[in-house]
Design an enzyme around this catalytic site. Sequence first.
Site, mmCIF file in Angstrom:
data_model
loop_
_atom_site.group_PDB
_atom_site.id
_atom_site.type_symbol
_atom_site.label_atom_id
_atom_site.label_comp_id
_atom_site.label_asym_id
_atom_site.label_seq_id
_atom_site.Cartn_x
_atom_site.Cartn_y
_atom_site.Cartn_z
ATOM 1 N N CYS A 1 0.829 -1.218 0.000
ATOM 2 C CA CYS A 1 0.000 0.000 0.000
ATOM 3 C C CYS A 1 0.868 1.274 0.000
ATOM 4 C CB CYS A 1 -0.905 -0.026 1.230
ATOM 5 S SG CYS A 1 -1.731 1.536 1.549
ATOM 6 N N LYS B 1 -9.496 -8.879 5.258
ATOM 7 C CA LYS B 1 -9.325 -7.832 6.271
ATOM 8 C C LYS B 1 -9.884 -8.258 7.633
ATOM 9 C CE LYS B 1 -10.895 -4.197 4.220
ATOM 10 N NZ LYS B 1 -11.604 -2.947 3.965
ATOM 11 N N VAL C 1 -6.222 0.936 5.487
ATOM 12 C CA VAL C 1 -4.930 1.175 6.128
ATOM 13 C C VAL C 1 -4.259 2.314 5.353
ATOM 14 C CG1 VAL C 1 -4.593 -1.140 7.030
ATOM 15 C CG2 VAL C 1 -3.839 -0.642 4.695
ATOM 16 N N GLU D 1 -5.695 7.901 7.758
ATOM 17 C CA GLU D 1 -5.297 8.871 6.728
ATOM 18 C C GLU D 1 -3.793 9.142 6.861
ATOM 19 O OE1 GLU D 1 -6.460 10.476 3.908
ATOM 20 O OE2 GLU D 1 -8.056 9.035 4.125
ATOM 21 N N SER D 2 -3.033 8.692 5.852
ATOM 22 C CA SER D 2 -1.579 8.746 5.928
ATOM 23 C C SER D 2 -1.030 10.133 6.283
ATOM 24 C CB SER D 2 -0.973 8.253 4.612
ATOM 25 O OG SER D 2 -1.518 8.949 3.511
HETATM 26 N N1 LIG Z 1 -6.462 8.381 1.733
HETATM 27 C C1 LIG Z 1 -6.041 7.191 2.419
HETATM 28 C C2 LIG Z 1 -5.955 6.069 1.411
HETATM 29 C C3 LIG Z 1 -5.698 4.711 2.050
HETATM 30 C C4 LIG Z 1 -5.973 3.544 1.083
HETATM 31 O O1 LIG Z 1 -6.408 3.750 -0.052
HETATM 32 N N2 LIG Z 1 -5.684 2.315 1.549
HETATM 33 C C5 LIG Z 1 -5.994 1.141 0.774
HETATM 34 C C6 LIG Z 1 -4.760 0.277 0.534
HETATM 35 S S1 LIG Z 1 -3.514 1.117 -0.396
HETATM 36 C C7 LIG Z 1 -6.934 0.244 1.563
HETATM 37 O O2 LIG Z 1 -6.831 0.121 2.779
HETATM 38 N N3 LIG Z 1 -7.852 -0.431 0.866
HETATM 39 C C8 LIG Z 1 -8.744 -1.398 1.458
HETATM 40 C C9 LIG Z 1 -10.166 -1.073 1.210
HETATM 41 O O3 LIG Z 1 -10.461 0.049 0.740
HETATM 42 O O4 LIG Z 1 -10.988 -1.951 1.486
HETATM 43 C C10 LIG Z 1 -4.700 7.489 3.117
HETATM 44 O O5 LIG Z 1 -3.979 8.407 2.702
HETATM 45 O O6 LIG Z 1 -4.390 6.816 4.107
#
Ligand SMILES: N[C@@H](CCC(=O)N[C@@H](CS)C(=O)NCC(=O)O)C(=O)O
Length: 200
Positions: free
Chosen positions: A10, A37, A50, A62-63
């Site tokens: 990720c 998950k 995540v 949120e990163s």
């Molecule tokens: N805007 C969020 C994006 C986080 C994101 O897109 N995470 C993805 C993995 S790269 C995720 O957890 N996807 C699982 C899902 O949406 O079910 C950040 O900056 O943390």
Amino acid sequence: MMVLYSGTTCPFSQRCRFVLFEKGMDFEVKDVDLFNKPDDINVMNPYGQVPILVERDLVLYESNIINEYIDERFPHPQLMPADPVMRGRARLFLFNFERELFVHVTTLEKAGNPKAMEKARQAIREQLTQISPIFVKNKFMLGEEFSMLDVALAPLLWRLQHYEIELPKAAAPVMKYAERIFQKPAFIEALTPSEKVMRR
Ligand SMILES: N[C@@H](CCC(=O)N[C@@H](CS)C(=O)NCC(=O)O)C(=O)O
């Protein structure tokens, strides 16, 4: 101790791993299988994504929000500019990165419709070419100093081959800049085995 729930491939989790290693503090990374998950992810983050950071009773997602918290909690080396004007500008850049670049990264991560993916590649190509002149003069996004903006961009730059994005010659300064980030010890330490093989 801080615990980071992180995806092994990720790009958003990679940002947080990078900052944790850059600060050189004690933390634990818990790898989350996004194809299976665990229920507690949805409890900690209503969006079910995540990265998630947990420190005692504090739960953040949120990163960029996680990274600003870590930066304020462990000020050395400081990654957000100290000056309020520069900090305001940095936050605006971070916002623009999400709107103009990482929205397309999300499309590529979801790996759905091939037409949408090609459009995302094209948009990333154009945006990175547009910011390329910055790196003719600057070592990093904000000048001489490595900052949170470089952290935010790095996972995309690392994935260009993996996303099948080839930049034009005009964007050569971006790739030189990327190499400067990739050489940082914290960047290398933060890479997961699955990320290591994304770039040859
Ligand atoms: N805007 C969020 C994006 C986080 C994101 O897109 N995470 C993805 C993995 S790269 C995720 O957890 N996807 C699982 C899902 O949406 O079910 C950040 O900056 O943390």
